[in-house]
Design a protein around this motif. Sequence first.
Motif, mmCIF file in Angstrom:
data_model
loop_
_atom_site.group_PDB
_atom_site.id
_atom_site.type_symbol
_atom_site.label_atom_id
_atom_site.label_comp_id
_atom_site.label_asym_id
_atom_site.label_seq_id
_atom_site.Cartn_x
_atom_site.Cartn_y
_atom_site.Cartn_z
ATOM 1 N N SER A 115 25.100 -24.716 -8.334
ATOM 2 C CA SER A 115 24.440 -26.474 -8.751
ATOM 3 C C SER A 115 25.147 -26.833 -8.885
ATOM 4 O O SER A 115 24.830 -28.035 -8.872
ATOM 5 N N ALA A 116 26.518 -26.731 -10.231
ATOM 6 C CA ALA A 116 27.207 -27.573 -10.817
ATOM 7 C C ALA A 116 28.587 -27.304 -10.986
ATOM 8 O O ALA A 116 28.697 -26.307 -10.720
ATOM 9 N N MET B 201 28.060 -23.059 -14.000
ATOM 10 C CA MET B 201 27.734 -24.060 -15.507
ATOM 11 C C MET B 201 25.846 -24.196 -15.144
ATOM 12 O O MET B 201 24.720 -24.678 -15.988
ATOM 13 N N ASP B 202 25.389 -22.977 -14.300
ATOM 14 C CA ASP B 202 24.260 -22.900 -13.553
ATOM 15 C C ASP B 202 23.060 -22.848 -15.072
ATOM 16 O O ASP B 202 21.660 -23.179 -15.110
ATOM 17 N N ASP B 203 23.234 -21.945 -16.383
ATOM 18 C CA ASP B 203 22.658 -21.765 -16.930
ATOM 19 C C ASP B 203 23.050 -22.953 -18.375
ATOM 20 O O ASP B 203 23.800 -22.241 -19.284
ATOM 21 N N PRO B 204 21.750 -23.606 -18.333
ATOM 22 C CA PRO B 204 22.590 -24.699 -19.395
ATOM 23 C C PRO B 204 22.383 -23.517 -20.818
ATOM 24 O O PRO B 204 23.019 -24.430 -21.846
ATOM 25 N N ASN B 205 21.844 -22.478 -20.864
ATOM 26 C CA ASN B 205 21.556 -21.768 -21.823
ATOM 27 C C ASN B 205 23.490 -20.845 -22.259
ATOM 28 O O ASN B 205 23.188 -19.951 -22.997
ATOM 29 N N GLN C 256 26.715 -21.419 -20.782
ATOM 30 C CA GLN C 256 27.715 -21.847 -19.490
ATOM 31 C C GLN C 256 29.387 -21.508 -19.876
ATOM 32 O O GLN C 256 29.267 -20.826 -21.125
ATOM 33 N N TYR D 282 15.726 -21.272 -8.287
ATOM 34 C CA TYR D 282 17.404 -21.706 -9.134
ATOM 35 C C TYR D 282 17.964 -22.499 -10.277
ATOM 36 O O TYR D 282 18.459 -22.423 -11.143
ATOM 37 N N LYS E 37 17.492 -21.926 -14.247
ATOM 38 C CA LYS E 37 16.794 -20.733 -15.129
ATOM 39 C C LYS E 37 16.415 -20.542 -15.820
ATOM 40 O O LYS E 37 16.373 -20.033 -16.435
ATOM 41 N N VAL E 38 15.498 -21.835 -16.075
ATOM 42 C CA VAL E 38 14.757 -21.829 -18.171
ATOM 43 C C VAL E 38 12.840 -21.975 -17.275
ATOM 44 O O VAL E 38 12.350 -21.476 -17.992
ATOM 45 N N LYS F 149 18.361 -29.360 -21.803
ATOM 46 C CA LYS F 149 17.843 -27.278 -21.970
ATOM 47 C C LYS F 149 16.725 -26.684 -21.573
ATOM 48 O O LYS F 149 16.471 -26.096 -21.205
ATOM 49 N N GLY G 125 15.879 -27.223 -18.302
ATOM 50 C CA GLY G 125 17.016 -26.052 -17.401
ATOM 51 C C GLY G 125 17.824 -27.083 -16.396
ATOM 52 O O GLY G 125 18.168 -26.403 -15.758
ATOM 53 N N VAL H 286 21.066 -28.782 -15.163
ATOM 54 C CA VAL H 286 22.285 -28.733 -14.937
ATOM 55 C C VAL H 286 23.171 -29.742 -14.161
ATOM 56 O O VAL H 286 24.557 -29.028 -14.380
ATOM 57 N N ASN H 287 22.923 -30.455 -14.036
ATOM 58 C CA ASN H 287 23.128 -31.591 -12.993
ATOM 59 C C ASN H 287 22.522 -32.599 -12.818
ATOM 60 O O ASN H 287 21.448 -32.983 -13.201
#
Lengths: 178, 205
Positions: A134-135, A154-158, A160, B23, B25-26, B136, B139, B141-142
């Motif tokens: 995604s990024a 980087m797809d999981d903000p927790n 990365q 897609y 993750k959170v 966060k 979730g 990420v972009n």
Amino acid sequence: MFRKSALVLAACLAGSLAAPGRADDPKAGPIALQQLTWAEFEKHLASTDGAKYTLVDAWATTCAPCKENFPHLVEMHEKYGPKGLAVVSLSLDDAEDSKAIAEAEKFLKEKHATFTNVLLKEEFGAGFDRLDISAIPAVFLYGPDGKEVKRFTMDDPNNQFTYDEVEKEVAARLSAPK
Amino acid sequence: MRKVLLSLAALAIVAPAFAGERYNKVVKPGDKAPDFSGIPAVSPSGEQTSLTLSDVKEDVVVVVFLANHCPAVVGCEDRLNEFTSEYKDKGVRVVGLCVNDIDQDKLPAIKKRVADKNDGKINYIYGYDETQAVGKAYGAVNTPSFFVLDKDRTIRYLGSFDDNMQEAKATKHYVKDAVDALLAGKSPAIEETKPFGCGIQYTKK
């Protein structure tokens, strides 16, 4: 789903710029950006002349974190190239944006990216689908058969990735007994 | 796009596009939208204000994570602006947020952008969360990354605005379709798509 993406720009003159230089040869010729389709890129991954692993860094000229971290890639190439690591930078810039391509080439030269530098010659944004990310930045480790063995995203903000994690993985794999 | 064509047959057989695909993750469709309050923001007229989700009274909220520096965001601005204008009297509020920790994207830059470039480009409140906590929690990420919330502030759609970075080539209008469905008292047919854009880098704590 497909495309839409991301970031940036453009295109191409580079395609014909240079032959695929050996990724791990610091004495390779002038730094160049070659355009490859996804199929050509996959073929390249599976034919890395004796390299134990190939590290691919997906980036784009409009991606600030990518450019900020690019020196890590250069360092890993210098440090692990002689030990069997091939390095490839994979630009996801728009292959139809000549301005972006020129900017990418300038950046690669400034960073002394003396490894294989590829611009994905696909529809803008398709690289994200191909890589299933995604990024960017995103880093991939491929085995000598061209198969992915590890990815860092980087797809999981927790969770990365960091380039330290990449280096640890590379070092461990290269030092592992066969 | 080619991928779309190639997989068309499969999609036709398998259910609605993206159905069931995850897609983010959170959070996921059906989750309560993470709350946020007191986020420093800039109004379309350039005044400093703040954003609090519970202050929004409209039936539908579109939360979108943005970034000044990001070409994908810039490329979507006209569409977002048009969308905001088209739906503002229909009970829909667009809330822009940025969480990027780079100077180009911080509040002073947002303020300057709204002031300098508000030639109709930015007609929604645009906030900046320096803690990155909101991003966060969602979730994200972009950028741009969209979240459509219903009256109960449940996430009913998340992902990209439409299916092409180039407006002329877009054939599926995910956010609009989701909002239209909610306004009609229905459930969005597509609840999640893969957002594409510039990555958001979260600072390691």
